[in-house]
Design a protein around this motif. Structure first.
Motif, PDB file in Angstrom:
ATOM      1  N   PRO A 298       0.818  -1.228   0.000  1.00 57.89           N
ATOM      2  CA  PRO A 298       0.000   0.000   0.000  1.00 57.89           C
ATOM      3  C   PRO A 298       0.847   1.271   0.000  1.00 57.89           C
ATOM      4  O   PRO A 298       0.534   2.245  -0.694  1.00 57.89           O
ATOM      5  CB  PRO A 298      -0.822  -0.125   1.287  1.00 57.89           C
ATOM      6  N   PHE A 299       1.944   1.259   0.771  1.00 57.39           N
ATOM      7  CA  PHE A 299       2.777   2.452   0.874  1.00 57.39           C
ATOM      8  C   PHE A 299       3.717   2.589  -0.314  1.00 57.39           C
ATOM      9  O   PHE A 299       4.050   3.703  -0.723  1.00 57.39           O
ATOM     10  CB  PHE A 299       3.536   2.421   2.199  1.00 57.39           C
ATOM     11  N   ALA A 300       4.140   1.452  -0.891  1.00 54.72           N
ATOM     12  CA  ALA A 300       4.930   1.501  -2.121  1.00 54.72           C
ATOM     13  C   ALA A 300       4.095   2.114  -3.246  1.00 54.72           C
ATOM     14  O   ALA A 300       4.601   2.894  -4.062  1.00 54.72           O
ATOM     15  CB  ALA A 300       5.398   0.096  -2.507  1.00 54.72           C
ATOM     16  N   GLU A 301       2.800   1.779  -3.271  1.00 46.17           N
ATOM     17  CA  GLU A 301       1.896   2.354  -4.268  1.00 46.17           C
ATOM     18  C   GLU A 301       1.784   3.866  -4.066  1.00 46.17           C
ATOM     19  O   GLU A 301       1.831   4.646  -5.025  1.00 46.17           O
ATOM     20  CB  GLU A 301       0.521   1.698  -4.168  1.00 46.17           C
ATOM     21  N   GLU A 302       1.655   4.291  -2.801  1.00 46.06           N
ATOM     22  CA  GLU A 302       1.588   5.724  -2.501  1.00 46.06           C
ATOM     23  C   GLU A 302       2.847   6.453  -2.961  1.00 46.06           C
ATOM     24  O   GLU A 302       2.798   7.618  -3.362  1.00 46.06           O
ATOM     25  CB  GLU A 302       1.412   5.944  -0.994  1.00 46.06           C
ATOM     26  N   LEU A 303       3.981   5.755  -2.898  1.00 48.16           N
ATOM     27  CA  LEU A 303       5.263   6.352  -3.268  1.00 48.16           C
ATOM     28  C   LEU A 303       5.499   6.358  -4.775  1.00 48.16           C
ATOM     29  O   LEU A 303       6.542   6.805  -5.238  1.00 48.16           O
ATOM     30  CB  LEU A 303       6.400   5.609  -2.560  1.00 48.16           C
ATOM     31  N   GLY A 304       4.542   5.812  -5.536  1.00 55.08           N
ATOM     32  CA  GLY A 304       4.638   5.865  -6.980  1.00 55.08           C
ATOM     33  C   GLY A 304       5.219   4.637  -7.642  1.00 55.08           C
ATOM     34  O   GLY A 304       5.461   4.648  -8.866  1.00 55.08           O
ATOM     35  N   TYR A 305       5.452   3.580  -6.890  1.00 51.81           N
ATOM     36  CA  TYR A 305       5.971   2.345  -7.489  1.00 51.81           C
ATOM     37  C   TYR A 305       4.864   1.613  -8.247  1.00 51.81           C
ATOM     38  O   TYR A 305       3.672   1.794  -7.960  1.00 51.81           O
ATOM     39  CB  TYR A 305       6.574   1.439  -6.413  1.00 51.81           C
ATOM     40  N   ILE A 396      13.074   0.743   2.182  1.00 52.89           N
ATOM     41  CA  ILE A 396      13.062  -0.669   1.767  1.00 52.89           C
ATOM     42  C   ILE A 396      13.015  -0.773   0.247  1.00 52.89           C
ATOM     43  O   ILE A 396      13.774  -1.550  -0.360  1.00 52.89           O
ATOM     44  CB  ILE A 396      11.858  -1.401   2.397  1.00 52.89           C
ATOM     45  N   MET A 397      12.147   0.002  -0.384  1.00 53.57           N
ATOM     46  CA  MET A 397      11.994  -0.074  -1.833  1.00 53.57           C
ATOM     47  C   MET A 397      13.236   0.449  -2.556  1.00 53.57           C
ATOM     48  O   MET A 397      13.641  -0.088  -3.595  1.00 53.57           O
ATOM     49  CB  MET A 397      10.757   0.692  -2.280  1.00 53.57           C
ATOM     50  N   GLU A 398      13.852   1.506  -2.039  1.00 60.07           N
ATOM     51  CA  GLU A 398      15.079   2.021  -2.655  1.00 60.07           C
ATOM     52  C   GLU A 398      16.200   0.996  -2.567  1.00 60.07           C
ATOM     53  O   GLU A 398      16.942   0.782  -3.535  1.00 60.07           O
ATOM     54  CB  GLU A 398      15.488   3.329  -1.974  1.00 60.07           C
TER      55      GLU A 398
END
Length: 531
Positions: A298-305, A396-398
């Motif tokens: 959900p938060f990765a989606e918010e970050l534009g991934y 985490i995503m970076e």
């Protein structure tokens, strides 16, 4: 030897060419006959009988016993359990608290040394001292509480219902979504499967579920306990479940299909929108297992991934599981199972009305539950909030993106499996399990996978910023391993065990080895003193 001599004597008058042709003919006929058996269960039964016959030979039994013993010794050694000052029987006098806590502190320090500098895939998801203190204090405040007695511990009901609501909201739940708190992902999945079995009992007395081969093993566990047939569907080239094969596997007895977001082995998100359409067409349930990815996606989606929709925004998703004790950073073990309707959740409950002990009901498997865990879970979610979780997911995503780029550009011998969208990266190369041992010597604890043989790293908050070290160590480990001939590969470590287990066609034997592992895990290393 006598049998061999008798056979040679009996066949001495036959021409070698005829024997070879006859053998080849029998073998070919057997293969053809075997391949014409379309039912996988029948094929599996035949294979089991063949291996059972071979294993009954005394010579084979002796060799198997010898190999099992060697594996067990290696496994016990790998545990590195402190066997000093054992307590196999209750001490005659209780040990004073100061001495007891000092001993436990020393043991804790040993455990901590395995993850404090964190090169561990998954397992420890945060480990920050300040947050750990918060969780420990929250737990200690409510350590005597029990959700089974809400009239005595009303605060626990507040923590539990609000935790369920926060998680549901995070996954875009509609107004009918309800849920329950469980002890972990396995129980969340177990209770979901049980709910579908009972919800669809009017439909069939021989229920089946259809799931990807990559779905969590908890589905198999639930089906074994609940006597439900499970059909495993292979994945396609993209490592998502093969939609057409799944569609064809559905029968009038099917009550549930499932997909992952993300799956444990390869970090792949199944095609949830298409699965939802199939579930609706057949009027069956669709469970999305987001135990691992639910607090990241959900938060990765918010970050534009690039995160495909996987939650309750999709019509046809009827239940979800998500672990608060992973990327929700709560104390082990808590999880949430969510249902798209109250009727479906009610099918999960257990009630008994005529027990002499009184009327009894519980929402999930346990009766008594540790209220301290519920309190600590609530405290973790409230302490982080959306911004806190989003910040952790950003790091985490970076880190994940940098690891993927590093593997692709710097280690050509390594192949990434599928197209991972979040924090799990699976990869493979020649002698992959020996690469794993080489990484272990450099302090990394990665997950060994099979079909295909591979490893994965689950990037946690504890691993943020460690991408360069991981790429450097992986590159060195691959170069070190690839430079060796097969005969020069190490004979110690876990690689020979993994390699053997994954290559044994007799999966029943592998199950026996796994049972040996559990025996070793929960049996003391030395025999208790009876006095």
């Amino acid at each position: 030897m006598r049998l061999l001599e008798y056979t040679n004597d009996y066949l001495k008058d036959y021409q070698p060419a005829k024997l070879v042709l006859a053998t080849a003919g029998i073998t070919a006929a057997t293969i053809v006959a075997f391949n014409t058996i379309s039912d996988k269960d029948n094929r599996d039964r035949i294979v089991k009988k063949l291996f059972s016959g071979v294993k009954s030979l005394p010579m084979v039994q002796q060799q198997v016993k010898k190999e099992r013993s060697k594996i067990k010794e290696s496994v016990i050694k790998s545990f590195k359990t402190d066997t000093s000052n054992p307590h196999f029987v209750l001490p005659l006098q209780g040990v004073d608290h100061t001495s007891l806590l000092a001993e436990m502190h020393n043991l804790m320090k040993v455990d901590e040394s395995n993850w404090i500098d964190c090169k561990v895939s998954g397992c420890v998801y945060l480990g920050e001292e300040e947050h750990s203190k918060l969780l420990n204090e929250a737990y200690s405040m409510f350590s005597l509480s029990n959700p089974l007695h809400p009239s005595v511990f009303p605060s626990i009901r507040k923590f539990e219902t609000e935790t369920i609501s926060m998680v549901a909201n995070m996954l875009n739940a509609h107004s009918k979504v309800v849920g329950s708190l469980t002890s972990g992902g396995t129980e969340s999945i177990f209770m979901a499967v049980k709910a579908y079995r009972d919800f669809y009992k009017f439909k069939t007395s021989t229920p089946e579920i259809v799931v990807p081969v990559t779905i969590h093993a908890a589905f198999d566990k639930a089906c074994e306990y609940l006597k439900i047939k499970v059909k495993h569907i292979p994945v396609g080239k993209d490592y998502k479940v093969d939609i057409e094969k799944l569609r064809k596997a559905i029968t009038p007895n099917t009550i549930l299909i499932a997909g992952s977001a993300v799956n444990f082995p390869h970090g792949i998100i199944d095609d949830i929108p298409t699965l939802a359409k199939i579930a609706q067409q057949h009027d069956i349930g669709l469970h999305v297992d987001a135990c691992l990815g639910g607090f990241v996606l959900p938060f990765a989606e918010e970050l534009g991934y690039d995160i495909p929709v996987f939650d309750f925004r999709i019509k046809g998703v009827t239940s979800m599981s998500i672990d608060t004790h992973k990327f929700g950073y709560a104390t082990k073990g808590t999880s949430v199972v969510l249902f798209g309707s109250k009727k479906l959740r009610r099918a999960m409950y257990f009630t008994i009305t005529d027990w002499p002990g009184g009327i009894y009901a519980s929402p999930t498997l346990p009766g008594s539950r540790p209220g301290g865990l519920v309190a600590a879970c609530w405290a973790s979610l409230v302490a982080f909030g959306r911004s806190g979780f989003r910040d952790k997911v950003k790091g985490i995503m970076e880190t994940t993106k940098n690891i993927i780029t590093g593997i692709k550009t710097e280690i050509p011998d390594v192949e990434i499996i599928g197209d991972p969208k979040a924090m799990v990266i699976a990869f493979t190369c020649n002698n992959i399990f020996f690469v794993n041992d080489a990484m272990s010597k450099r302090g990394w604890h990665l997950n060994a996978l099979q079909r295909p043989n591979s490893l994965h790293i689950c990037v946690t908050a504890k691993l943020i910023g460690m991408e360069n070290e991981f790429i450097k160590d992986l590159k060195e480990s691959v170069q070190e391993t690839q430079s060796l001939k097969s005969s020069d590969l190490p004979k110690d470590g876990m690689a020979p065990i993994y390699g053997t287990a994954h290559s044994i066609p007799d999966r029943e034997m592998v199950g026996t080895i796994l049972a040996d592992f559990i025996d070793a895990l929960i049996t003391s290393d030395s025999k208790p003193n009876s006095t």
